[in-house]
Write a protein that holds these residues in place. Structure first.
Motif, PDB file in Angstrom:
ATOM      1  N   PRO A   1      -7.551   1.631   5.473  1.00  0.00           N
ATOM      2  CA  PRO A   1      -6.960   0.285   5.521  1.00  0.00           C
ATOM      3  C   PRO A   1      -7.955  -0.767   6.012  1.00  0.00           C
ATOM      4  O   PRO A   1      -7.991  -1.885   5.497  1.00  0.00           O
TER       5      PRO A   1
ATOM      6  N   ARG B   1      -3.801   0.459  -3.164  1.00  0.00           N
ATOM      7  CA  ARG B   1      -3.558  -0.943  -2.816  1.00  0.00           C
ATOM      8  C   ARG B   1      -3.965  -1.812  -3.998  1.00  0.00           C
ATOM      9  O   ARG B   1      -4.966  -1.535  -4.661  1.00  0.00           O
TER      10      ARG B   1
ATOM     11  N   MET C   1       0.851  -1.163   0.000  1.00  0.00           N
ATOM     12  CA  MET C   1       0.000   0.000   0.000  1.00  0.00           C
ATOM     13  C   MET C   1       0.899   1.228   0.000  1.00  0.00           C
ATOM     14  O   MET C   1       1.869   1.290   0.722  1.00  0.00           O
TER      15      MET C   1
END
Length: 156
Positions: free
Chosen positions: A139, A14, A1
């Protein structure tokens, strides 16, 4: 990422393990979202999502561990270019009454390992809020989507 941070903006990428069409649909389809929103939770919470996927349409998501602790986000679609690009204006509120309006641009690019998912979000009221989204919110969402996509791809 990868991450690139400015004062009121974040830029995060990502690689996700599916074709751009599959990633786009997982991100925008209400029924698929209802699955991945809770996919990593030990106990399922409340997830209610409605999507009208067209320019000018809206996605409304309400979620949380219980009815007393709900988050709400309404995104108005400004650009819908399936499966390449999505731009929305997002208005979110937390259970404590705080609200925030940002602009979100997501691109879905073909990559040798699947799809390069890149999000750029602007309009954060404080660097701390931006950092919270960079460190936890995005995330966490991408972990859930990735887990969902891996599960879908391994089913017979």
């Amino acid at each position: 990422m990868t991450r690139n941070i400015e004062t009121d903006r974040l830029h995060l990428s990502r690689v996700l393990p599916a074709k751009p069409e599959e990633v786009f649909d997982a991100y925008t389809d209400a029924e698929k979202q209802k699955i991945w929103f809770n996919i990593l939770n030990e106990e399922p919470g409340i997830v209610e999502i409605d999507v009208d996927l067209r320019v000018g349409g809206r996605q409304t998501a309400v979620w949380g561990p219980d009815r007393e602790t709900l988050f709400r986000e309404t995104q108005t679609f400004l650009v819908v270019d399936r499966p390449h690009r999505l731009v929305t204006e997002s208005v979110g509120s937390s259970p404590d009454g705080m609200t925030m309006t940002t602009t979100i641009e997501i691109t879905f690019e073909e990559h040798e390992d699947g799809t390069l998912f890149t999000v750029t979000q602007t309009g954060f009221p404080t660097p701390e809020m931006r950092d919270f989204f960079v460190g936890e919110v995005l995330p966490g969402a991408l972990d859930r989507i990735e887990t969902y996509l891996r599960g879908v791809r391994t089913r017979p």
